[in-house]
Design a protein around this motif. Structure first.
Motif, PDB file in Angstrom:
ATOM      1  N   ASP A   1      74.298  45.399 118.738  1.00 48.78           N
ATOM      2  CA  ASP A   1      75.156  46.475 119.061  1.00 48.78           C
ATOM      3  C   ASP A   1      74.646  47.691 119.489  1.00 48.78           C
TER       4      ASP A   1
ATOM      5  N   GLN B   1      75.191  49.411 122.996  1.00 50.13           N
ATOM      6  CA  GLN B   1      75.278  51.021 123.110  1.00 50.13           C
ATOM      7  C   GLN B   1      74.589  51.713 124.081  1.00 50.13           C
TER       8      GLN B   1
ATOM      9  N   THR C   1      82.785  58.994 124.398  1.00 51.85           N
ATOM     10  CA  THR C   1      83.009  57.693 125.051  1.00 51.85           C
ATOM     11  C   THR C   1      82.854  56.375 123.898  1.00 51.85           C
ATOM     12  N   GLU C   2      81.741  56.635 123.199  1.00 48.86           N
ATOM     13  CA  GLU C   2      81.782  55.565 121.953  1.00 48.86           C
ATOM     14  C   GLU C   2      82.865  55.819 120.864  1.00 48.86           C
ATOM     15  N   GLU C   3      83.292  57.221 120.744  1.00 48.27           N
ATOM     16  CA  GLU C   3      84.388  57.396 119.896  1.00 48.27           C
ATOM     17  C   GLU C   3      85.553  56.745 120.538  1.00 48.27           C
TER      18      GLU C   3
ATOM     19  N   ILE D   1      85.915  54.217 122.477  1.00 47.17           N
ATOM     20  CA  ILE D   1      85.817  52.759 122.349  1.00 47.17           C
ATOM     21  C   ILE D   1      86.297  52.187 121.059  1.00 47.17           C
ATOM     22  N   SER D   2      85.779  53.139 120.095  1.00 45.38           N
ATOM     23  CA  SER D   2      86.012  52.646 118.514  1.00 45.38           C
ATOM     24  C   SER D   2      87.685  52.810 118.351  1.00 45.38           C
TER      25      SER D   2
ATOM     26  N   ASP E   1      84.334  46.075 120.458  1.00 48.74           N
ATOM     27  CA  ASP E   1      83.407  47.080 121.265  1.00 48.74           C
ATOM     28  C   ASP E   1      82.589  46.215 122.296  1.00 48.74           C
TER      29      ASP E   1
ATOM     30  N   ARG F   1      82.508  47.766 125.937  1.00 44.31           N
ATOM     31  CA  ARG F   1      81.732  48.597 126.486  1.00 44.31           C
ATOM     32  C   ARG F   1      81.183  47.855 127.647  1.00 44.31           C
TER      33      ARG F   1
END
Length: 192
Positions: free
Chosen positions: A65, A69, A90-92, A94-95, A105, A109
């Motif tokens: 993971d 990322q 962007t990670e938020e 995706i979550s 994810d 991703r």
């Protein structure tokens, strides 16, 4: 001269017999205890082994993971000039999408990375990824397949999008632009 005195004696073996019985009982108790401990140790060892495997799997998953990322962050920096703040956002995203729509994810991703390379924009990539998730769910096609079709479309090859829906195929044959095809895909999804 030798004197011969007869001595009559008897040896009482009750004490020896009792000691022997008690000793044999100790051997039995010890053997029984050792057997019980051995039997209990086998499942405990298996449980500990299983726990070790699970921890190993969790560690491996966490490492994968983190690598995923890092790869997305690298892609966003090079293709869109994204900042650390934009990457964190962007990670938020995706979550949130994963929780709302059920995509992992590990699926989102790569989709977002490919679309950001194709569009050159995080905002456009997220919008396209949202469309891709909707198409994937509506058509029963994998997110990866839809994403690849959208990537090709942003590169100028609309044929792959035509394979997703007959109405879009006719538009592509008729020479429709990417914006027209994307608008049609959006309206098609509203009717499903």
């Amino acid at each position: 001269m030798a004197i011969n005195i007869p001595i009559i004696s008897s040896l009482d073996t009750k004490g020896f017999d009792k000691a022997k019985r008690e000793f044999s009982q100790l051997e039995g108790v010890g053997a029984k205890s050792a057997y019980a401990v051995k039997k209990a140790a086998v499942p405990a060892a298996a449980a500990i082994g299983g726990l070790a495997v699970a921890l190993g799997d969790a560690t491996k998953a966490a490492m994968e993971d983190a690598a995923s990322q890092a790869e997305l962050a690298r892609t966003l920096r090079t293709s869109t000039g994204a900042t650390d703040k934009a990457i964190a956002s962007t990670e938020e995203w995706i979550s949130a999408q994963g929780k709302l729509l059920g995509y992992t994810d590990d699926e989102l991703r790569p989709a977002l990375a490919g679309l950001s390379r194709a569009t050159g924009s995080i905002e456009k990539a997220q919008k396209a990824a949202g469309l891709a998730m909707d198409i994937s769910a509506a058509k029963g096609v994998s997110l990866e397949t839809v994403t690849k079709a959208l990537e090709r479309a942003y590169g100028g090859n609309l044929t792959a999008l035509g394979k997703l829906d007959p109405a879009v195929r006719e538009m592509v044959k008729g020479g429709a632009s990417l914006d027209e095809v994307m608008a049609k895909l959006g309206t098609l999804l509203e009717t499903l």
